[in-house]
Design an enzyme around this catalytic site. Structure first.
Site, short mmCIF file in Angstrom:
data_model
loop_
_atom_site.label_atom_id
_atom_site.label_comp_id
_atom_site.label_asym_id
_atom_site.label_seq_id
_atom_site.Cartn_x
_atom_site.Cartn_y
_atom_site.Cartn_z
N LYS A 45 51.10 46.66 38.03
CA LYS A 45 51.86 45.69 37.24
C LYS A 45 52.71 44.80 38.13
O LYS A 45 53.04 45.15 39.26
CB LYS A 45 52.72 46.42 36.21
CG LYS A 45 53.83 47.28 36.81
CD LYS A 45 54.56 48.07 35.74
CE LYS A 45 55.28 47.14 34.78
NZ LYS A 45 56.07 47.88 33.77
N GLY A 72 57.02 39.44 29.93
CA GLY A 72 57.97 38.80 30.82
C GLY A 72 58.20 39.52 32.13
O GLY A 72 59.31 39.53 32.67
N LEU A 73 57.15 40.18 32.66
CA LEU A 73 57.21 40.82 33.98
C LEU A 73 58.28 41.90 34.08
O LEU A 73 58.98 42.02 35.09
CB LEU A 73 57.43 39.76 35.08
CG LEU A 73 56.36 38.68 35.20
CD1 LEU A 73 56.77 37.64 36.23
CD2 LEU A 73 55.01 39.28 35.56
N ASN A 99 50.54 43.18 42.47
CA ASN A 99 50.73 41.86 41.90
C ASN A 99 52.18 41.43 42.16
O ASN A 99 53.12 42.15 41.80
CB ASN A 99 50.43 41.90 40.40
CG ASN A 99 50.58 40.54 39.74
OD1 ASN A 99 51.68 40.12 39.39
ND2 ASN A 99 49.47 39.86 39.54
N ASN A 127 51.00 36.07 41.77
CA ASN A 127 50.94 35.54 40.42
C ASN A 127 51.70 34.22 40.34
O ASN A 127 52.93 34.19 40.29
CB ASN A 127 51.55 36.56 39.45
CG ASN A 127 51.48 36.11 38.00
OD1 ASN A 127 50.92 35.06 37.70
ND2 ASN A 127 52.07 36.87 37.11
N CYS A 130 51.93 33.00 35.46
CA CYS A 130 52.39 33.73 34.27
C CYS A 130 53.09 32.79 33.30
O CYS A 130 54.08 32.15 33.66
CB CYS A 130 53.34 34.85 34.67
SG CYS A 130 53.92 35.82 33.27
N ILE A 191 40.80 34.05 35.11
CA ILE A 191 42.00 33.30 34.77
C ILE A 191 43.13 34.25 34.31
O ILE A 191 42.85 35.37 33.87
CB ILE A 191 41.72 32.29 33.63
CG1 ILE A 191 41.22 33.00 32.38
CG2 ILE A 191 40.73 31.23 34.07
CD1 ILE A 191 41.05 32.12 31.14
N GLY A 265 41.20 43.85 31.73
CA GLY A 265 42.59 43.86 31.29
C GLY A 265 42.80 44.42 29.90
O GLY A 265 42.92 45.62 29.71
#
Length: 303
Positions: A45, A72-73, A99, A127, A130, A191, A265
């Site tokens: 993650k 939101g990460l 990531n 990344n 996002c 993507i 995913g």
């Protein structure tokens, strides 16, 4: 025997099937359901310099043939990853890829530098795409200049395999992919999610707290396949395809379009062992088509 190993920069993956960041945790969450050592790789993650709480709830919503997310990460930061997560995942017999995200170029570079010190991690996925954070993220991935700037800065401090994850929310993904390649990336993955929105018609309000979010799942696959095909024809570095892969047949679409590897995913949430089924399908497909090496099929739609 069929050879389904593939190369991504300095990595040699035992097979072309990876798990996509944000859908597989750190891998350990799935260890009772999936033989992690059988995977080509695990992309953990999103990791940022400092801890992030993520966005307010609700931040996920089901959509026809897909889902919207605006997590939101959320993560505990790179130091927590190094001290608490890395020791638990470093001995798996598969490639672990981190990531990396940030709110500024400085943030990205700092995280990349810290991760580069970890012996058992040989690649990062940057990344720049996002759509669920207010700073950084997609802001870098929507222009040639932004994508080039962030890639160049990270390349200066990170000397292992550098993968850059591209946004579909652009008018010309090919130009951005080429800019990233010219700036030193070893691979591009595409993507990331498409920007979408859902409305609760009874409440007359957006479903997500952030109003918009990232659309993933089978609904986005035709767009993803098209973009992979476009990019793979232009860049010389390996392309990693993702977006709505839910079966071995889906994965083969991406490989035939030009992907050297694929990421699974959203399907992990529904079928936890789907990655293993996809690996078996790829082997069976190669046997059925009398293919000895998976590389013969990469971009075969154009051959």
């Amino acid at each position: 025997m069929v050879n389904i190993s593939t190369k991504i920069g300095g990595l040699t993956l035992k097979n072309p099937v990876l798990t996509a960041s944000g859908t597989f945790g750190y891998g350990t969450e799935y260890k009772d359901l999936v033989d992690l050592n059988s995977l080509g790789g695990i992309i953990v993650k999103g990791t940022t310099l400092n801890p992030r709480e993520g966005n307010d709830y609700p931040r996920m919503a089901e959509t026809p043939s897909g889902m919207l997310n605006a997590v939101g990460l959320q993560n505990k930061g790179v130091d927590y990853f190094i001290n608490n997560i890395y020791p638990t995942i470093s001995n798996y017999d598969t490639e672990i890829i981190v990531n990396v995200s940030g709110a500024s170029v400085t943030d990205y570079v700092a995280v990349a530098e810290r991760i580069s010190e970890l012996d058992k991690i040989n690649a990062i996925e940057v990344n720049i795409s996002c759509p669920n954070v207010k700073q950084g993220g997609m802001a870098f991935g929507t222009t040639i200049e932004g994508a080039s700037e962030i890639t160049t800065a990270i390349r200066k401090v990170y000397h292992k395999t550098l993968i850059v994850k591209l946004s579909p929310n652009v008018t010309d993904i090919v130009s951005i992919a080429k800019a990233v390649e010219d700036s030193g990336a070893d691979s591009v993955s595409l993507i990331n999610t498409l920007l979408g929105m859902a409305i609760d018609v009874e409440r007359q309000k957006p479903v997500l707290s952030t109003i918009t979010g990232g659309l993933s799942g089978p609904a986005v696959r035709p767009v993803a396949v098209r973009m992979v095909w476009q990019v793979a024809k232009v860049v010389k570095i390996p392309v990693i395809g993702l977006g709505g892969i839910a079966s071995g047949r889906d994965a083969m679409e991406f490989i035939l379009a030009g992907a050297s590897a694929v990421q699974v995913g959203t399907a992990n949430f529904i079928y936890p062992n789907i990655t293993l089924e996809i690996i078996n399908y790829i082997k069976e497909y190669c046997t059925r088509h009398n293919v000895k090496d998976i590389t013969e099929l990469i971009g075969a739609v154009n051959k």
